[in-house]
Design a protein around this motif. Structure first.
Motif, PDB file in Angstrom:
ATOM      1  N   SER A 210       7.084  -0.232   0.703  1.00  0.00           N
ATOM      2  CA  SER A 210       8.537  -0.377   0.641  1.00  0.00           C
ATOM      3  C   SER A 210       9.252   0.609   1.565  1.00  0.00           C
ATOM      4  N   LYS A 212      12.536   0.652   1.272  1.00  0.00           N
ATOM      5  CA  LYS A 212      13.754   0.805   0.456  1.00  0.00           C
ATOM      6  C   LYS A 212      14.977   0.248   1.180  1.00  0.00           C
ATOM      7  N   ASN A 221      12.826   6.738   4.841  1.00  0.00           N
ATOM      8  CA  ASN A 221      12.069   5.813   4.002  1.00  0.00           C
ATOM      9  C   ASN A 221      11.083   4.971   4.819  1.00  0.00           C
TER      10      ASN A 221
END
Length: 252
Positions: A210, A212, A221
């Motif tokens: 992920s 995000k 991220n």
């Protein structure tokens, strides 16, 4: 006359039942590909890659069978007969869901896609032949998959879409799938922005890393997701998406 009418009625009913259980019609919109080289399971629906999961497979290459199989039974909380452990018991190594496969002359009793009570084993080569998943993820798959759904198990360096095509399944690639193409020669790193970064984020997310959010911005991220991917693929963990990382992503 009544007997003749009953005979026709029974024959008609049997014909409809037969139609209803044909594997080719029962699960034509679904199929699963398991690639042992990456220990990933891809679920396709309506010709598109829907989701990719990490799995665990056999501790040696020969243990998990390769070929084309079908899901022939679905069991909630299957007992672990060998260890005399009841279904639903936290000690049960089969987890909470069992999708039995008709592999090597068996009928869903020996080989399966199932849960596991040891999450740390997922992604590794540790099983006696079955395909292990995280319990919460196999629950999702169990609820979605129908009986007779085809399952292809292979060891390949190709993308999931390429494997699907090679096995006779027509698929439609999309920018959100794990087969999205990143241009050759591209090098991405923290601070980059644009459509190519967005493709990278989409691909990582589908593969289970992920970012995000898919915003086209290579921030913290995305950097962390890239590093986790690189670590799992035994690449240099530097957060830089160069040729080696792109190749591991299957984008070339």
């Amino acid at each position: 006359m009544i007997k003749k009418w009953l005979a026709v009625l029974i024959l008609t009913c049997l014909m409809f039942v037969g139609i209803g259980i044909k594997p080719s019609q029962a699960a034509t919109s679904q199929f699963i590909i398991i690639n042992k080289s990456t220990n990933q399971l891809a679920y396709y629906e309506n010709g598109k890659l829907y989701k990719v999961f990490k799995v665990a497979t056999g501790k040696s290459p020969s243990l998990t069978p390769e070929g084309k199989f079908k899901v022939v039974n679905k069991i909630v909380n299957r007992p672990y007969y060998t260890g005399h452990i009841p279904g639903g018991d936290p000690r049960n190594p089969l987890g909470n869901r069992w999708l039995g496969l008709n592999a090597r002359g068996t009928w869903g009793t020996t080989y399966a896609i199932h849960g596991n009570n040891n999450p740390s084993s997922i992604g590794k080569y540790v099983s006696h032949g079955c395909v292990r998943m995280y319990d919460n993820e196999v629950e999702w798959l169990f609820d979605r998959v129908k009986l007779s759904t085809p399952v292809v198990i292979t060891t390949s360096s190709k993308s999931f879409d390429s494997i699907a095509n090679a096995n006779g399944y027509k698929v439609t690639s999309s920018s959100g799938g794990s087969n999205a193409v990143i241009p050759t020669g591209t090098v991405l790193k923290k601070g980059n922005r644009g459509a190519t970064v967005k493709k990278l984020q989409q691909k990582l997310t589908v593969l289970g890393y992920s970012t995000k959010g898919i915003d086209g911005i290579f921030g913290n991220n995305t950097d962390q997701a890239v590093r986790k991917f690189q670590k799992d693929r035994h690449l240099k963990v530097d957060g830089i998406v160069g040729p080696a990382t792109i190749k591991a992503l299957g984008g070339l």
